[in-house]
Design a protein around this motif. Sequence first.
Motif, PDB file in Angstrom:
ATOM      1  N   HIS A  57       4.830 -41.335  40.070  1.00  0.00           N
ATOM      2  CA  HIS A  57       4.707 -41.180  38.616  1.00  0.00           C
ATOM      3  C   HIS A  57       5.550 -40.020  38.098  1.00  0.00           C
ATOM      4  O   HIS A  57       6.349 -40.180  37.174  1.00  0.00           O
ATOM      5  CB  HIS A  57       3.239 -40.964  38.248  1.00  0.00           C
ATOM      6  CG  HIS A  57       3.026 -40.609  36.805  1.00  0.00           C
ATOM      7  ND1 HIS A  57       3.232 -41.505  35.776  1.00  0.00           N
ATOM      8  CD2 HIS A  57       2.640 -39.437  36.218  1.00  0.00           C
ATOM      9  CE1 HIS A  57       2.981 -40.915  34.615  1.00  0.00           C
ATOM     10  NE2 HIS A  57       2.623 -39.669  34.857  1.00  0.00           N
TER      11      HIS A  57
ATOM     12  N   LYS B  96       4.530 -45.906  36.213  1.00  0.00           N
ATOM     13  CA  LYS B  96       3.237 -45.714  35.564  1.00  0.00           C
ATOM     14  C   LYS B  96       2.132 -45.474  36.583  1.00  0.00           C
ATOM     15  O   LYS B  96       1.117 -44.865  36.277  1.00  0.00           O
ATOM     16  CB  LYS B  96       2.906 -46.933  34.697  1.00  0.00           C
ATOM     17  CG  LYS B  96       3.886 -47.150  33.544  1.00  0.00           C
ATOM     18  CD  LYS B  96       3.558 -48.414  32.780  1.00  0.00           C
ATOM     19  CE  LYS B  96       4.580 -48.640  31.662  1.00  0.00           C
ATOM     20  NZ  LYS B  96       4.326 -49.921  30.921  1.00  0.00           N
TER      21      LYS B  96
ATOM     22  N   GLU C 156       1.841 -53.376  37.246  1.00  0.00           N
ATOM     23  CA  GLU C 156       1.928 -52.090  37.937  1.00  0.00           C
ATOM     24  C   GLU C 156       2.872 -52.183  39.128  1.00  0.00           C
ATOM     25  O   GLU C 156       3.676 -51.272  39.375  1.00  0.00           O
ATOM     26  CB  GLU C 156       0.549 -51.640  38.417  1.00  0.00           C
ATOM     27  CG  GLU C 156      -0.389 -51.202  37.315  1.00  0.00           C
ATOM     28  CD  GLU C 156      -1.740 -50.738  37.848  1.00  0.00           C
ATOM     29  OE1 GLU C 156      -2.609 -50.389  37.023  1.00  0.00           O
ATOM     30  OE2 GLU C 156      -1.934 -50.727  39.088  1.00  0.00           O
TER      31      GLU C 156
ATOM     32  N   ASP D 245       6.493 -52.513  37.850  1.00  0.00           N
ATOM     33  CA  ASP D 245       6.952 -51.220  37.344  1.00  0.00           C
ATOM     34  C   ASP D 245       7.315 -50.290  38.498  1.00  0.00           C
ATOM     35  O   ASP D 245       8.333 -49.592  38.454  1.00  0.00           O
ATOM     36  CB  ASP D 245       5.854 -50.598  36.484  1.00  0.00           C
ATOM     37  CG  ASP D 245       6.216 -49.206  35.995  1.00  0.00           C
ATOM     38  OD1 ASP D 245       7.082 -49.101  35.113  1.00  0.00           O
ATOM     39  OD2 ASP D 245       5.639 -48.226  36.512  1.00  0.00           O
TER      40      ASP D 245
END
Length: 283
Positions: A155, A161, A227, A230
């Motif tokens: 992150h 994210k 997720e 990403d």
Amino acid sequence: MDFKDQVDLDASQVEDAGRGGGGFSAGGFPGGMVIGGGGIVSLIVLVLVFVLNNVGGGGGESQPSQGRPAADLSEQCKTGKDADQNERCRVVGVVNSIQSYWKGELGGDYSQARTVLFTQSVNTGCGAADSAVGPFYCPNDRRVYLDLSFFDQLHSQFGAKGGPFAQAYVIAHEYGHHVQNLSGQLSNGNSSVPVELQADCYAGVWARNAVETGFYEKPFTDADIAEAIDAAAAVGDDRIQQRSQGRVDPESFTHGSSQQRVAAFQRGYQNGGPADCAQSKLG
């Protein structure tokens, strides 16, 4: 990404090696390891690992160093409810599900690989490593190595994210390398774009079939899969190079671009079968 509350966890598949001992220098990067989810904190490290991987393998098999007593995960991680409440237990649950899927898919051709949780540094069958290398698989001792601080770096340094399923994607990618090792698709542990993209594809295949392993309440949601996508984009070689040196050199890619990594994961997730992850179909 909710585990079934009463499903039994097998904590023996995950070791908590604690804090590694001894000093560590760049020359100690493990030879023969396969870098996984992209946890390279700088381009310099990325290049070092690539060169050392292709120069030669590590020494004989060794066990993780233990600078502090290892946690007894069998006491902490008993059921899926524990996996929903504790990060280490979540790793146990994810590993259990991944290995259950591959055992069902490959039968007697599949043998389990333990995940070793460590802090800062660790000794492996491929040599010494520290957290800067990120998650990796060592074919010499058939273990996945993971410092949980990587997920904070994912992150803070890579711009992902994050989230529980981003973690699951990284772990599933590493077990993709184990499947490659068992099937003879790794060449002396050397890393290459097709090898890494295939591991991303295998991660997607597990995600499509995970609910059938019996560890999850329901199939993963679009938000869960987002997720993973990403995270895959965040650790593409082009994104890492642009961030670290301000330019992109496709000739030096070792894992694939963000677009390639996302496409590989999506291919596995959408098609749901290992046969769809042939290296010749990726890239």
